[in-house]
Design an enzyme around this catalytic site. Sequence first.
Site, PDB file in Angstrom:
ATOM      1  N   LYS A 175       0.859  -1.580  -0.047  1.00  0.00           N
ATOM      2  CA  LYS A 175       0.069   0.005  -0.411  1.00  0.00           C
ATOM      3  C   LYS A 175       0.784   1.645   0.391  1.00  0.00           C
ATOM      4  O   LYS A 175       0.936   2.268  -0.777  1.00  0.00           O
ATOM      5  CB  LYS A 175      -0.823  -0.249   1.023  1.00  0.00           C
ATOM      6  CG  LYS A 175      -1.957  -1.144   1.956  1.00  0.00           C
ATOM      7  CD  LYS A 175      -2.652  -0.440   2.097  1.00  0.00           C
ATOM      8  CE  LYS A 175      -3.940  -1.633   2.095  1.00  0.00           C
ATOM      9  NZ  LYS A 175      -5.318  -1.508   2.968  1.00  0.00           N
TER      10      LYS A 175
ATOM     11  N   LYS B 104      -5.088 -10.361  -6.626  1.00  0.00           N
ATOM     12  CA  LYS B 104      -5.866 -10.775  -5.745  1.00  0.00           C
ATOM     13  C   LYS B 104      -7.209  -9.741  -5.745  1.00  0.00           C
ATOM     14  O   LYS B 104      -7.123  -8.710  -6.475  1.00  0.00           O
ATOM     15  CB  LYS B 104      -6.509 -10.897  -4.241  1.00  0.00           C
ATOM     16  CG  LYS B 104      -5.443  -9.452  -3.526  1.00  0.00           C
ATOM     17  CD  LYS B 104      -5.619  -9.392  -2.209  1.00  0.00           C
ATOM     18  CE  LYS B 104      -5.455  -8.260  -1.661  1.00  0.00           C
ATOM     19  NZ  LYS B 104      -5.801  -7.947  -0.527  1.00  0.00           N
TER      20      LYS B 104
ATOM     21  N   LYS C 213     -11.351  -3.970  -3.340  1.00  0.00           N
ATOM     22  CA  LYS C 213     -11.149  -2.695  -2.742  1.00  0.00           C
ATOM     23  C   LYS C 213     -11.156  -2.172  -3.768  1.00  0.00           C
ATOM     24  O   LYS C 213     -11.600  -1.068  -4.154  1.00  0.00           O
ATOM     25  CB  LYS C 213     -12.152  -2.627  -1.963  1.00  0.00           C
ATOM     26  CG  LYS C 213     -12.787  -3.603  -0.785  1.00  0.00           C
ATOM     27  CD  LYS C 213     -13.276  -3.088   0.865  1.00  0.00           C
ATOM     28  CE  LYS C 213     -13.478  -3.997   1.330  1.00  0.00           C
ATOM     29  NZ  LYS C 213     -13.184  -3.929   2.467  1.00  0.00           N
TER      30      LYS C 213
HETATM   31  P1  TYM Z   1     -10.585  -6.594   4.738  1.00  0.00           P
HETATM   32  O1  TYM Z   1     -11.546  -4.689   5.248  1.00  0.00           O
HETATM   33  O2  TYM Z   1      -9.448  -5.809   3.466  1.00  0.00           O
HETATM   34  O3  TYM Z   1     -11.231  -7.485   3.966  1.00  0.00           O
HETATM   35  C1  TYM Z   1     -12.146  -8.208   5.078  1.00  0.00           C
HETATM   36  C2  TYM Z   1     -12.020  -9.767   5.336  1.00  0.00           C
HETATM   37  O4  TYM Z   1     -11.963 -10.252   3.187  1.00  0.00           O
HETATM   38  C3  TYM Z   1     -10.974 -10.269   3.270  1.00  0.00           C
HETATM   39  N1  TYM Z   1     -10.656 -10.633   2.000  1.00  0.00           N
HETATM   40  C4  TYM Z   1     -10.254 -11.972   0.929  1.00  0.00           C
HETATM   41  N2  TYM Z   1     -10.768 -12.603   1.198  1.00  0.00           N
HETATM   42  C5  TYM Z   1      -9.808 -13.507  -0.251  1.00  0.00           C
HETATM   43  N3  TYM Z   1     -10.026 -13.503  -1.293  1.00  0.00           N
HETATM   44  C6  TYM Z   1     -10.068 -12.145  -1.565  1.00  0.00           C
HETATM   45  N4  TYM Z   1      -9.439 -11.720  -2.573  1.00  0.00           N
HETATM   46  C7  TYM Z   1     -10.156 -11.029  -0.848  1.00  0.00           C
HETATM   47  N5  TYM Z   1      -9.887  -9.700   0.224  1.00  0.00           N
HETATM   48  C8  TYM Z   1     -10.159  -9.870   1.081  1.00  0.00           C
HETATM   49  C9  TYM Z   1      -9.873 -10.465   3.841  1.00  0.00           C
HETATM   50  O5  TYM Z   1      -8.465 -11.295   4.819  1.00  0.00           O
HETATM   51  C10 TYM Z   1     -10.640  -9.967   5.314  1.00  0.00           C
HETATM   52  O6  TYM Z   1     -10.531 -10.906   6.305  1.00  0.00           O
HETATM   53  N6  TYM Z   1      -7.463  -5.682   8.555  1.00  0.00           N
HETATM   54  C11 TYM Z   1      -8.560  -6.234   8.172  1.00  0.00           C
HETATM   55  C12 TYM Z   1      -9.676  -5.507   9.004  1.00  0.00           C
HETATM   56  C13 TYM Z   1      -9.556  -5.992  10.128  1.00  0.00           C
HETATM   57  C14 TYM Z   1      -9.905  -6.977  11.292  1.00  0.00           C
HETATM   58  C15 TYM Z   1      -9.158  -6.910  12.259  1.00  0.00           C
HETATM   59  C16 TYM Z   1      -9.876  -8.133  10.991  1.00  0.00           C
HETATM   60  C17 TYM Z   1      -9.594  -4.587  10.673  1.00  0.00           C
HETATM   61  N7  TYM Z   1      -9.732  -5.424  12.411  1.00  0.00           N
HETATM   62  C18 TYM Z   1      -9.555  -8.005  13.555  1.00  0.00           C
HETATM   63  C19 TYM Z   1      -9.763  -9.751  11.097  1.00  0.00           C
HETATM   64  C20 TYM Z   1      -9.357  -9.316  13.352  1.00  0.00           C
HETATM   65  C21 TYM Z   1      -8.818  -5.502   6.691  1.00  0.00           C
HETATM   66  O7  TYM Z   1      -8.602  -4.737   5.755  1.00  0.00           O
HETATM   67  O8  TYM Z   1      -9.617  -6.436   5.989  1.00  0.00           O
END
Ligand code: TYM
Length: 335
Positions: free
Chosen positions: A113, A198, A201
């Site tokens: 990022k 991958k 968003k």
């Molecule tokens: P975020 O918002 O980017 O993504 C949310 C969840 O979706 C999963 N994910 C995917 N899984 C499979 N294929 C993909 N292409 C893909 N893109 C996203 C992510 O692995 C995630 O599980 N930092 C985290 C949010 C967070 C969090 C936490 C998660 C904040 N605090 C505490 C677990 C525990 C995030 O930005 O996810």
Amino acid sequence: MGNQRVLSLVQPTGNLHLGNYLGAIRNWVEGQNQYENFFGVADLHAITVPHNPATLAADTYAIAALYLACGMNLECTSIFVQSHISAHSELTWLLNCITPLNWLEDMIQFKEKAVKQGENVSTGLLDYPVLMAADILLYQADKVPVGEDQKQHLELTRDLAARFNHQFARKQPVFKLPEPLIRAEGARVMSLTDGTKKMSKSDPAEGSRINLLDPPDAIAKKIKRCKTDLFEGLEFDNSERPECHNLLTLYMLLSGKTKAEVTAECAQMRWSQFKPLLTETTINALKPIQDKYRAVMDDKGYLESVLRQGREKAQAIADRTLSQAKAALGYSVPL
Ligand code: TYM
């Protein structure tokens, strides 16, 4: 409701896509009745990159509504907004002070990022995994269901918990070490326009992802245009055919069929036969979620009451852990 606690969050940046659903939320819902669950909307994480203040609150509520639309059972699950519980920010500060800087500089997501943002990288972006560790450790979570891309952040969380316990709470550990829950299938859903990247968003190409709220014609258009290849037949697990593996996996997960069933059904297909099948399956799988989402969004009072209850339950646990962490660090209790 089980004794074990499950926690996870999603950022409210843009629309949720099939990667978020298949990698994370679907698994939260499937396993929820075995556990006590806390699922949050990570709106503090959302400002680690430039964000739009005019839409942050609405985006946050939309994600909470999507959680309900995906089938969260409120008897065992609490839904909360991260910024509503100040313990998240406070524990982040405390953990910051025991986090070696080079641990954060080594995080793959930060490096990726940061490169994209050039000179605009904020301290918050570097610190993002510490906030995530605070999210998890506050709730003494046993399991954290996430997609593959969050694995390294969970390892850091475990390292931080162990470091804190070792330095300040040897007799009575303050934090539980959480286990990541990463499913083999769906943990890494790939972009529709490049099967080696991958689904994300932040990809500027809208055609690279299918959003949970995409209308049928948008889904049809994206699948029609998605990248394929010139091989004959369709197959899983051929490293020269990342798009083929990804699209078959999507079909498998969205149809609920097994890998063997999909292999048998699709082995001889051409793309021109498969794409309409995937389109119809995707539209049918998302329709109940989209219908429920609209119903929830039409009843703001209900959504607010769900979030209020979620916050009350989450806050009680988070505050308790925060007090224990502060006591271990030697802070005085306010008189
Ligand atoms: P975020 O918002 O980017 O993504 C949310 C969840 O979706 C999963 N994910 C995917 N899984 C499979 N294929 C993909 N292409 C893909 N893109 C996203 C992510 O692995 C995630 O599980 N930092 C985290 C949010 C967070 C969090 C936490 C998660 C904040 N605090 C505490 C677990 C525990 C995030 O930005 O996810």
